[in-house]
Design a protein around this motif. Structure first.
Motif, PDB file in Angstrom:
ATOM      1  N   ASP A  81      48.911 -66.280  22.131  1.00  0.00           N
ATOM      2  CA  ASP A  81      49.069 -66.723  20.652  1.00  0.00           C
ATOM      3  C   ASP A  81      50.274 -66.394  20.529  1.00  0.00           C
ATOM      4  OD1 ASP A  81      48.198 -66.144  17.953  1.00  0.00           O
ATOM      5  OD2 ASP A  81      49.127 -65.095  17.365  1.00  0.00           O
ATOM      6  N   ASP A  85      51.775 -70.097  18.963  1.00  0.00           N
ATOM      7  CA  ASP A  85      52.644 -70.802  17.992  1.00  0.00           C
ATOM      8  C   ASP A  85      54.065 -70.942  17.725  1.00  0.00           C
ATOM      9  OD1 ASP A  85      50.113 -69.961  16.205  1.00  0.00           O
ATOM     10  OD2 ASP A  85      50.451 -67.788  16.340  1.00  0.00           O
ATOM     11  N   GLY A 106      49.303 -69.019  11.483  1.00  0.00           N
ATOM     12  CA  GLY A 106      48.079 -69.004  12.963  1.00  0.00           C
ATOM     13  C   GLY A 106      47.310 -69.687  13.763  1.00  0.00           C
ATOM     14  N   SER A 108      46.145 -73.477  15.280  1.00  0.00           N
ATOM     15  CA  SER A 108      47.139 -73.935  16.901  1.00  0.00           C
ATOM     16  C   SER A 108      47.005 -75.614  16.974  1.00  0.00           C
ATOM     17  CB  SER A 108      46.750 -72.601  18.130  1.00  0.00           C
ATOM     18  OG  SER A 108      46.192 -71.702  18.579  1.00  0.00           O
ATOM     19  N   LEU A 116      49.359 -73.765  26.199  1.00  0.00           N
ATOM     20  CA  LEU A 116      48.459 -72.303  26.271  1.00  0.00           C
ATOM     21  C   LEU A 116      47.988 -72.832  27.307  1.00  0.00           C
ATOM     22  CD1 LEU A 116      47.960 -69.534  25.059  1.00  0.00           C
ATOM     23  CD2 LEU A 116      45.809 -70.287  23.485  1.00  0.00           C
ATOM     24  N   ASP A 230      56.559 -63.871  17.761  1.00  0.00           N
ATOM     25  CA  ASP A 230      56.091 -65.083  18.805  1.00  0.00           C
ATOM     26  C   ASP A 230      56.370 -65.566  19.996  1.00  0.00           C
ATOM     27  OD1 ASP A 230      53.273 -65.486  17.224  1.00  0.00           O
ATOM     28  OD2 ASP A 230      54.205 -66.967  15.473  1.00  0.00           O
TER      29      ASP A 230
END
Length: 250
Positions: A81, A85, A106, A108, A116, A230
């Motif tokens: 996560d 971010d 929060g 994406s 990712l 993050d």
């Protein structure tokens, strides 16, 4: 030290541990120094899954995907996560304040999703390569622990927090440089003992993983003015992927 270990396990893993009795900057610094130790249960879990997949005759890529997946679940997907971010924040064409706001939502965006997927693809493919080269278990063990060691770099003295609140503000600048150097050098030395690898492969992989995390940290400091929770997660996943990539061949 017990409070520091509880904070490290509670922050970096999904293990059900009691909350620390006290959380201050001393405990936070100790927790970040103990991050590689807190990663050991995740490394063991990933190695067991990888070994089980091999015993069942699964293709190397399938076993690698399961191992990477169980490590991600073991940390509640927190670092992934953070990676998404951070990618969105770095890609946002706004000033520092609005870029940090993008990271905090929060959600994406395209940059976060693409980053990712690419990082997970590299981690799975590199792990599969290490399996085919005959040292998949050693590669996963080294990469998972070295990846979590990246938080030591992020929390070293002199690294500021990007915000006055949040995890970044709690841990930024809490790790003394001599202690950070001692732990990272010790980790590299232990990597030299990994079975199935020439002695220098493990330390080199750890060094490359930490250098990749340091490069990302430098970029985030320039963009955001400091670290956030993050950023810690993004550096963990970057170091993990780079370490695996360095160990992906025979």
């Amino acid at each position: 030290m017990l409070d520091a270990l509880r904070m490290a396990l509670g922050t970096l893993t999904a293990l059900p541990v009691p909350a620390p009795s006290t959380v201050d900057r001393r405990v936070a610094g100790g927790a970040m120094l103990l991050a590689p130790l807190a990663a050991v249960p995740l490394a063991v879990l990933g190695c067991l899954v990888l070994t089980g997949g091999d015993a069942l005759g699964l293709p190397a890529l399938a076993a690698a995907g399961l191992a990477i997946g169980v490590v991600a679940l073991g940390s509640r997907g927190l670092h992934l996560d953070g990676l998404a971010d951070t990618a969105d924040g770095l890609a946002a064409s706004y000033d520092r304040r609005r870029a940090l706001a993008v990271m905090r939502t929060g959600d994406s965006g395209p940059s976060g999703v693409a980053t990712l997927l690419l990082v997970l693809l590299v981690q799975c493919a590199a792990t599969a390569g290490a399996v085919r080269a005959g040292h998949g278990v050693a590669a996963v063990a080294i990469a998972v622990v070295a990846g979590r060691a990246a938080v030591i770099l992020c929390c070293a003295r002199g690294v500021p927090s990007a915000r006055p609140d949040g995890l970044g503000s709690a841990v930024a600048g809490t790790v003394a440089l001599p202690a950070a150097a001692a732990v990272l050098l010790g980790l590299a030395a232990l990597a030299a003992l990994a079975p199935g690898l020439v002695w220098w492969r493990g330390p080199l992989a750890v060094l490359l993983g930490l250098l990749a995390a340091a490069a990302l940290l430098w970029r985030c400091l320039r963009r955001f003015g400091g670290i956030t929770g993050d950023v810690l997660g993004a550096c963990v996943e970057t170091a993990t992927a780079t370490t695996l990539l360095a160990l992906s061949t025979g």
